[in-house]
Enzyme design. Structure first.
Site, mmCIF file in Angstrom:
data_model
loop_
_atom_site.group_PDB
_atom_site.id
_atom_site.type_symbol
_atom_site.label_atom_id
_atom_site.label_comp_id
_atom_site.label_asym_id
_atom_site.label_seq_id
_atom_site.Cartn_x
_atom_site.Cartn_y
_atom_site.Cartn_z
ATOM 1 C CE1 TYR A 18 -4.045 -1.736 0.236
ATOM 2 C CE2 TYR A 18 -2.546 -3.405 1.679
ATOM 3 C CZ TYR A 18 -3.740 -3.187 0.733
ATOM 4 O OH TYR A 18 -4.544 -4.386 0.519
ATOM 5 C CB CYS A 19 -0.144 4.603 -0.782
ATOM 6 S SG CYS A 19 0.564 6.172 -0.939
ATOM 7 N N PRO A 20 2.990 4.242 0.623
ATOM 8 C CG PRO A 20 4.887 5.415 1.169
ATOM 9 C CD PRO A 20 3.693 4.731 2.082
ATOM 10 C CD GLU A 21 5.325 -1.007 1.856
ATOM 11 O OE1 GLU A 21 6.084 -1.599 2.264
ATOM 12 O OE2 GLU A 21 4.007 -1.443 1.909
ATOM 13 C CG ASP B 25 -2.679 1.344 -2.830
ATOM 14 O OD1 ASP B 25 -3.936 1.580 -2.582
ATOM 15 O OD2 ASP B 25 -1.772 2.071 -2.220
#
Length: 83
Positions: free
Chosen positions: A21-24, A48
């Site tokens: 999930y953000c920011p990955e 995501d």
């Protein structure tokens, strides 16, 4: 930008960010494109929903071309030509 599964482009690299999930996903995309050359195509798979906003902005900001963006069964597929 195309959205047809029949015309998916060939790609030189693939990045699987499913389950992240953000920011990955965007951080991993930054790392991946550093190892690629201009004109090459990166395939990104994600789960995501935020990537539907983040990937186009990533491309626009860094001068890459978003060739295709698709969603199916909660999975998002992107093809990006590096600028």
């Amino acid at each position: 930008m195309t959205n047809s599964a029949d015309s998916l482009p060939d790609f030189q690299a693939e990045l699987d960010t499913r389950g992240l999930y953000c920011p990955e996903p965007i951080m991993l995309m930054h790392n991946k494109v550093r190892d690629m050359s201009a004109g090459e195509i990166l395939k990104v798979v994600a789960t995501d929903p935020a990537t539907t906003r983040d990937v186009p902005k990533f491309c626009s900001f860094l001068g890459h071309e978003l060739l295709s963006q698709q969603e199916s069964d909660g999975q998002y597929l992107y093809f990006i030509r590096l600028g």
